[in-house]
Design an enzyme around this catalytic site. Structure first.
Site, PDB file in Angstrom:
ATOM      1  N   ASN A   1      -2.957  23.364  18.638  1.00 35.56           N
ATOM      2  CA  ASN A   1      -4.338  23.762  18.903  1.00 35.56           C
ATOM      3  C   ASN A   1      -4.525  24.621  20.157  1.00 35.56           C
ATOM      4  OD1 ASN A   1      -4.010  21.760  20.769  1.00 35.56           O
ATOM      5  ND2 ASN A   1      -5.555  20.383  19.917  1.00 35.56           N
TER       6      ASN A   1
ATOM      7  N   ARG B   1     -10.331  27.222  20.443  1.00 42.12           N
ATOM      8  CA  ARG B   1      -9.670  26.582  19.301  1.00 42.12           C
ATOM      9  C   ARG B   1     -10.200  27.105  17.966  1.00 42.12           C
ATOM     10  NH1 ARG B   1      -9.194  20.609  22.123  1.00 42.12           N
ATOM     11  NH2 ARG B   1      -7.008  20.784  22.780  1.00 42.12           N
TER      12      ARG B   1
ATOM     13  N   LYS C   1      -0.710  26.637  25.011  1.00 45.77           N
ATOM     14  CA  LYS C   1       0.379  25.934  24.327  1.00 45.77           C
ATOM     15  C   LYS C   1       1.301  26.900  23.560  1.00 45.77           C
ATOM     16  CE  LYS C   1      -2.282  21.619  23.825  1.00 45.77           C
ATOM     17  NZ  LYS C   1      -2.720  20.555  22.867  1.00 45.77           N
TER      18      LYS C   1
ATOM     19  N   TYR D   1       1.906  13.639  28.574  1.00 45.79           N
ATOM     20  CA  TYR D   1       1.138  13.029  27.481  1.00 45.79           C
ATOM     21  C   TYR D   1       1.390  11.521  27.381  1.00 45.79           C
ATOM     22  CZ  TYR D   1      -0.806  17.348  25.493  1.00 45.79           C
ATOM     23  OH  TYR D   1      -1.536  18.502  25.268  1.00 45.79           O
TER      24      TYR D   1
ATOM     25  N   THR E   1     -10.838  19.166  19.415  1.00 41.41           N
ATOM     26  CA  THR E   1      -9.391  19.002  19.227  1.00 41.41           C
ATOM     27  C   THR E   1      -8.940  19.571  17.879  1.00 41.41           C
ATOM     28  OG1 THR E   1      -9.542  16.952  20.507  1.00 41.41           O
ATOM     29  CG2 THR E   1      -7.520  17.292  19.238  1.00 41.41           C
TER      30      THR E   1
ATOM     31  N   ARG F   1     -13.713  22.258  28.760  1.00 36.16           N
ATOM     32  CA  ARG F   1     -13.711  21.508  27.489  1.00 36.16           C
ATOM     33  C   ARG F   1     -14.666  22.175  26.492  1.00 36.16           C
ATOM     34  NH1 ARG F   1      -9.674  17.726  26.505  1.00 36.16           N
ATOM     35  NH2 ARG F   1     -11.013  17.287  24.738  1.00 36.16           N
TER      36      ARG F   1
ATOM     37  N   GLU G   1      -2.987  16.010  36.910  1.00 36.48           N
ATOM     38  CA  GLU G   1      -2.261  17.001  36.108  1.00 36.48           C
ATOM     39  C   GLU G   1      -1.904  18.236  36.940  1.00 36.48           C
ATOM     40  OE1 GLU G   1      -4.394  15.526  31.941  1.00 36.48           O
ATOM     41  OE2 GLU G   1      -4.854  17.519  32.695  1.00 36.48           O
TER      42      GLU G   1
ATOM     43  N   HIS H   1      -4.711  23.055  26.198  1.00 29.21           N
ATOM     44  CA  HIS H   1      -5.042  21.739  26.769  1.00 29.21           C
ATOM     45  C   HIS H   1      -6.030  21.950  27.898  1.00 29.21           C
ATOM     46  CE1 HIS H   1      -4.692  17.871  28.822  1.00 29.21           C
ATOM     47  NE2 HIS H   1      -4.674  18.589  29.933  1.00 29.21           N
TER      48      HIS H   1
HETATM   49  P1  DAT Z   1      -7.484  17.035  23.431  1.00 29.22           P
HETATM   50  O1  DAT Z   1      -6.295  17.969  23.528  1.00 29.22           O
HETATM   51  O2  DAT Z   1      -8.654  17.693  22.754  1.00 29.22           O
HETATM   52  O3  DAT Z   1      -7.838  16.403  24.736  1.00 29.22           O
HETATM   53  P2  DAT Z   1      -6.339  14.436  22.690  1.00 29.22           P
HETATM   54  O4  DAT Z   1      -6.242  14.158  24.143  1.00 29.22           O
HETATM   55  O5  DAT Z   1      -7.034  13.429  21.819  1.00 29.22           O
HETATM   56  O6  DAT Z   1      -7.062  15.857  22.412  1.00 29.22           O
HETATM   57  O7  DAT Z   1      -4.886  14.660  22.063  1.00 29.22           O
HETATM   58  C1  DAT Z   1      -3.904  15.385  22.798  1.00 29.22           C
HETATM   59  C2  DAT Z   1      -3.172  16.298  21.848  1.00 29.22           C
HETATM   60  O8  DAT Z   1      -2.477  15.528  20.880  1.00 29.22           O
HETATM   61  C3  DAT Z   1      -4.079  17.219  21.013  1.00 29.22           C
HETATM   62  O9  DAT Z   1      -4.474  18.382  21.706  1.00 29.22           O
HETATM   63  C4  DAT Z   1      -3.197  17.517  19.844  1.00 29.22           C
HETATM   64  C5  DAT Z   1      -2.450  16.207  19.620  1.00 29.22           C
HETATM   65  N1  DAT Z   1      -3.151  15.380  18.627  1.00 29.22           N
HETATM   66  C6  DAT Z   1      -4.282  14.657  18.799  1.00 29.22           C
HETATM   67  N2  DAT Z   1      -4.647  14.037  17.669  1.00 29.22           N
HETATM   68  C7  DAT Z   1      -3.718  14.376  16.745  1.00 29.22           C
HETATM   69  C8  DAT Z   1      -3.526  14.070  15.354  1.00 29.22           C
HETATM   70  N3  DAT Z   1      -4.371  13.270  14.723  1.00 29.22           N
HETATM   71  N4  DAT Z   1      -2.457  14.621  14.733  1.00 29.22           N
HETATM   72  C9  DAT Z   1      -1.589  15.426  15.385  1.00 29.22           C
HETATM   73  N5  DAT Z   1      -1.710  15.753  16.688  1.00 29.22           N
HETATM   74  C10 DAT Z   1      -2.756  15.244  17.353  1.00 29.22           C
HETATM   75 MG    MG Z   2      -6.880  15.028  25.920  1.00 31.09          MG
END
Ligand code: DAT
Ligand code: MG
Length: 140
Positions: free
Chosen positions: A114, A104, A11, A51, A93, A87, A128, A117
């Protein structure tokens, strides 16, 4: 478990700090092979589509702003049980919850910024990968 493919994004917070190689070193040390890789500037349309599952979440606008704030590196990774293996090496996350040695924990700045992805299922990995790669740009 057979050899699998997964989709990865390095990212903008990581490319901005010149961490592409450092992230790739962790990926390769975990036994995953980088079989496709391209550096791109994501458009808002690409980020919104990618997303889309999160579009009702309060952080969606912030997420799209961030993913389009600078270059990203899109990748196809291959290896044994690659979806879960990646993962695991990415970490949680929220970097505050991530295990020692994960990408991370090592590099993420916050829950939003973070660093990486990774696909959450084999089905989503295929979707994807198809959004960003043609088979001609993948060599396993
Ligand atoms: P991951 O990337 O671990 O699969 P996710 O699919 O729940 O996590 O969320 C996608 C992305 O969205 C994540 O990498 C960062 C952002 N995100 C998730 N929860 C968030 C939050 N509470 N505040 C800000 N950004 C968030
Ligand atoms: Mg995700």
């Amino acid at each position: 478990m057979a050899i699998q493919r997964t989709f990865s994004i390095i990212k903008p917070d990581a490319t901005e700090r010149n961490l592409t190689g450092a992230v790739n070193a962790v990926i390769e040390k975990a036994g995953l092979r980088i079989i496709g890789q391209r550096r791109i500037q994501m458009t808002r349309a690409q980020a919104e589509r990618f997303y889309g599952v999160h579009k009702e979440r309060p952080f969606f606008g912030e997420l799209v702003d961030f993913m389009t704030s600078g270059p990203v590196v899109v990748q196809v990774l291959e290896g044994e049980n690659a979806v879960k293996a990646y993962r695991d090496v990415m970490g949680a996350t929220n970097p505050a919850d991530a295990e020692e040695g994960t990408i991370r924990k090592l590099y993420a700045k916050s829950i939003g910024e973070n660093s990486v992805h990774g696909s959450d299922s084999e089905e989503n990995a295929a979707i994807e990968i198809r959004q960003f790669f043609s088979e001609a740009d993948i060599a396993g």
